[in-house]
Design an enzyme around this catalytic site. Structure first.
Site, PDB file in Angstrom:
ATOM      1  N   CYS A  21     -44.662  45.127  31.828  1.00 28.37           N
ATOM      2  CA  CYS A  21     -45.389  43.914  32.238  1.00 28.37           C
ATOM      3  C   CYS A  21     -46.751  43.856  31.531  1.00 28.37           C
ATOM      4  CB  CYS A  21     -45.581  43.879  33.744  1.00 28.37           C
ATOM      5  SG  CYS A  21     -44.131  44.386  34.669  1.00 28.37           S
ATOM      6  N   CYS A  70     -36.325  40.740  31.849  1.00 31.88           N
ATOM      7  CA  CYS A  70     -36.695  40.418  33.233  1.00 31.88           C
ATOM      8  C   CYS A  70     -36.893  38.917  33.410  1.00 31.88           C
ATOM      9  CB  CYS A  70     -37.948  41.176  33.647  1.00 31.88           C
ATOM     10  SG  CYS A  70     -39.392  40.757  32.678  1.00 31.88           S
ATOM     11  N   CYS A  72     -43.543  38.499  37.448  1.00 36.69           N
ATOM     12  CA  CYS A  72     -43.699  39.397  38.590  1.00 36.69           C
ATOM     13  C   CYS A  72     -45.169  39.628  38.918  1.00 36.69           C
ATOM     14  CB  CYS A  72     -43.022  40.723  38.278  1.00 36.69           C
ATOM     15  SG  CYS A  72     -43.960  41.699  37.107  1.00 36.69           S
TER      16      CYS A  72
END
Ligand code: FES
Length: 147
Positions: free
Chosen positions: A103, A33, A59
């Site tokens: 994440c 990512c 993010c």
């Protein structure tokens, strides 16, 4: 989709910044990512984490998990900080959507990388801690479906 706690930590992240002359600094990224997280730890002579700050280029969920992770390790001993897993961070945030679980892994790995840095500088071994990966995506392919 996101819990109130995730939104709160995303909108008002705690402990953003750097620590000068930090006892340990850990940087990890996820090549998939492209997100990067850096954690700074200030550890006193008793092995207590006095301060913890983070910088995350990533993010919203990565920001929220780093924020929560710094809150969870502050004031803890090194061994207690080792218990701050991505699951613990997710629980503290009242969960994350399945596609965002990776994440929270970034937060766990960044803490471990910072502890590893501290251990290297002090010539000590931290039980249960092994050399961190700089890219958490390494070796993750086989588990792809889980994300
Ligand atoms: Fe990669 Fe969140 S999308 S850390």
């Amino acid at each position: 989709m996101y819990s109130e706690k995730v939104m709160d930590h995303f909108n008002n992240p705690r402990n953003v910044g750097e620590i000068e002359n930090a006892s340990g600094v850990g940087t990890v990224g996820n090549a998939k990512c492209g997100d990067i997280m850096r954690i700074y730890l200030d550890i006193d002579d008793e092995g207590i984490i006095r301060d913890c700050k983070f910088k995350t280029f990533g993010c919203g969920a990565a920001v929220a998990t780093s924020s929560m992770a710094t809150e969870l390790v502050k004031g803890k001993s090194i061994q207690e900080a080792m218990q701050v897993t991505n699951k613990a961070v997710m629980e503290a945030l009242d969960g994350l959507p399945p596609v965002k679980v990776h994440c929270s892994l970034l937060a766990e790995e960044a803490i471990h990388a910072a502890l590893w840095d501290y251990a290297q500088k002090h010539g000590i071994t931290i039980e249960g801690l092994s050399r961190p990966k700089s890219d958490i995506h390494e070796g993750e392919e086989a588990e792809e479906e889980d994300y």
